[in-house]
Design a protein around this motif. Structure first.
Motif, PDB file in Angstrom:
ATOM      1  N   PHE A  53       0.943  -1.104   0.031  1.00  0.00           N
ATOM      2  CA  PHE A  53      -0.147  -0.132  -0.058  1.00  0.00           C
ATOM      3  C   PHE A  53       0.952   1.338  -0.107  1.00  0.00           C
ATOM      4  N   VAL A  54       0.322   2.276  -0.601  1.00  0.00           N
ATOM      5  CA  VAL A  54       1.107   3.501  -0.460  1.00  0.00           C
ATOM      6  C   VAL A  54       1.137   4.278   0.703  1.00  0.00           C
ATOM      7  N   ARG A  55       2.004   4.298   1.533  1.00  0.00           N
ATOM      8  CA  ARG A  55       2.080   5.188   2.774  1.00  0.00           C
ATOM      9  C   ARG A  55       1.768   6.674   2.675  1.00  0.00           C
ATOM     10  N   GLN A  56       0.993   6.956   3.419  1.00  0.00           N
ATOM     11  CA  GLN A  56       0.569   8.303   3.450  1.00  0.00           C
ATOM     12  C   GLN A  56       1.664   9.306   4.021  1.00  0.00           C
ATOM     13  N   CYS A  57       2.254   9.969   3.333  1.00  0.00           N
ATOM     14  CA  CYS A  57       3.483  10.994   3.712  1.00  0.00           C
ATOM     15  C   CYS A  57       2.873  12.044   4.135  1.00  0.00           C
ATOM     16  N   ALA A  58       3.895  12.779   5.320  1.00  0.00           N
ATOM     17  CA  ALA A  58       3.569  14.238   5.480  1.00  0.00           C
ATOM     18  C   ALA A  58       3.757  15.011   4.378  1.00  0.00           C
ATOM     19  N   GLU A  59       3.294  16.426   4.404  1.00  0.00           N
ATOM     20  CA  GLU A  59       3.593  17.428   3.522  1.00  0.00           C
ATOM     21  C   GLU A  59       5.008  17.570   3.464  1.00  0.00           C
ATOM     22  N   ASN A  60       5.465  17.876   2.134  1.00  0.00           N
ATOM     23  CA  ASN A  60       6.787  18.214   1.910  1.00  0.00           C
ATOM     24  C   ASN A  60       7.501  16.469   1.502  1.00  0.00           C
ATOM     25  N   GLN A  61       6.865  15.780   1.460  1.00  0.00           N
ATOM     26  CA  GLN A  61       7.404  14.216   1.426  1.00  0.00           C
ATOM     27  C   GLN A  61       6.539  13.411   0.362  1.00  0.00           C
ATOM     28  N   TYR A  62       7.115  12.527  -0.170  1.00  0.00           N
ATOM     29  CA  TYR A  62       6.413  11.581  -1.121  1.00  0.00           C
ATOM     30  C   TYR A  62       6.654  10.261  -1.145  1.00  0.00           C
ATOM     31  N   PRO A  63       5.526   9.443  -1.478  1.00  0.00           N
ATOM     32  CA  PRO A  63       6.000   7.805  -1.159  1.00  0.00           C
ATOM     33  C   PRO A  63       6.871   7.480  -2.200  1.00  0.00           C
ATOM     34  N   TYR A  64       7.444   6.308  -2.115  1.00  0.00           N
ATOM     35  CA  TYR A  64       8.537   5.704  -3.016  1.00  0.00           C
ATOM     36  C   TYR A  64       8.292   4.025  -2.573  1.00  0.00           C
ATOM     37  N   ILE A  65       8.134   3.236  -3.645  1.00  0.00           N
ATOM     38  CA  ILE A  65       7.824   1.988  -3.406  1.00  0.00           C
ATOM     39  C   ILE A  65       9.120   1.152  -3.704  1.00  0.00           C
ATOM     40  N   ILE A  66       9.741   0.280  -2.715  1.00  0.00           N
ATOM     41  CA  ILE A  66      10.881  -0.113  -2.821  1.00  0.00           C
ATOM     42  C   ILE A  66      10.794  -1.209  -3.949  1.00  0.00           C
ATOM     43  N   GLN A  67      11.923  -1.017  -4.814  1.00  0.00           N
ATOM     44  CA  GLN A  67      11.930  -1.871  -6.106  1.00  0.00           C
ATOM     45  C   GLN A  67      12.964  -3.195  -5.897  1.00  0.00           C
ATOM     46  N   GLN A  68      13.244  -4.409  -6.626  1.00  0.00           N
ATOM     47  CA  GLN A  68      14.240  -5.181  -6.550  1.00  0.00           C
ATOM     48  C   GLN A  68      15.496  -4.519  -6.601  1.00  0.00           C
ATOM     49  N   GLY A  69      16.445  -4.984  -5.632  1.00  0.00           N
ATOM     50  CA  GLY A  69      17.794  -4.394  -5.725  1.00  0.00           C
ATOM     51  C   GLY A  69      18.032  -3.180  -5.090  1.00  0.00           C
ATOM     52  N   ASP A  70      17.067  -2.403  -4.626  1.00  0.00           N
ATOM     53  CA  ASP A  70      17.151  -1.125  -4.049  1.00  0.00           C
ATOM     54  C   ASP A  70      17.746  -1.422  -2.754  1.00  0.00           C
TER      55      ASP A  70
END
Length: 120
Positions: A7-24
């Motif tokens: 699920f996409v996390r709710q991030c605070a203002e001045n932040q944005y979500p990132y989904i971990i990818q293979q190899g990250d």
């Protein structure tokens, strides 16, 4: 067993979500997104950097307080950006320690200080 992290996390203002990818890794993510590992860890309290899960959502700090995000456009230079925003090149570089002044990338996100060091 299905992951519960898809699920996409709710991030605070001045932040944005990132989904971990293979190899990250946090180092790779920080480099790619022009931030630091320590900033990612501060933004995601309790995140285990040695146990990232593919599909896990984390929050990426967009810019520090009193800064605005700016996306590099074709033809941009630090001088032009500083002039447009009424700040110094030095203040932009201090806000973006990973930025190479002579190698700006189109689409790269940088943080511009709010006119604290105005050129007026």
């Amino acid at each position: 067993m299905p992951s519960t992290n898809n699920f996409v996390r709710q991030c605070a203002e001045n932040q944005y979500p990132y989904i971990i990818q293979q190899g990250d890794t946090l180092f790779i993510i920080a480099y790619r997104l022009d931030t630091t590992v320590s900033s990612i860890l501060r933004t995601n309290r309790g995140l285990d950097p040695y146990n990232l899960q593919v599909g896990q959502s984390i929050c990426i700090p967009a810019c520090p307080p009193n800064h605005n995000a700016y996306i590099i456009q074709t033809g941009d230079t630090l001088w032009r950006i500083a002039q447009t925003h009424g700040v110094t090149i030095k203040s932009i570089l201090e806000a973006n320690p990973s930025v190479e002044p002579d190698y700006l990338r189109v689409g790269q996100r940088i943080c511009i200080p709010n006119c604290e060091v105005c050129l007026n």
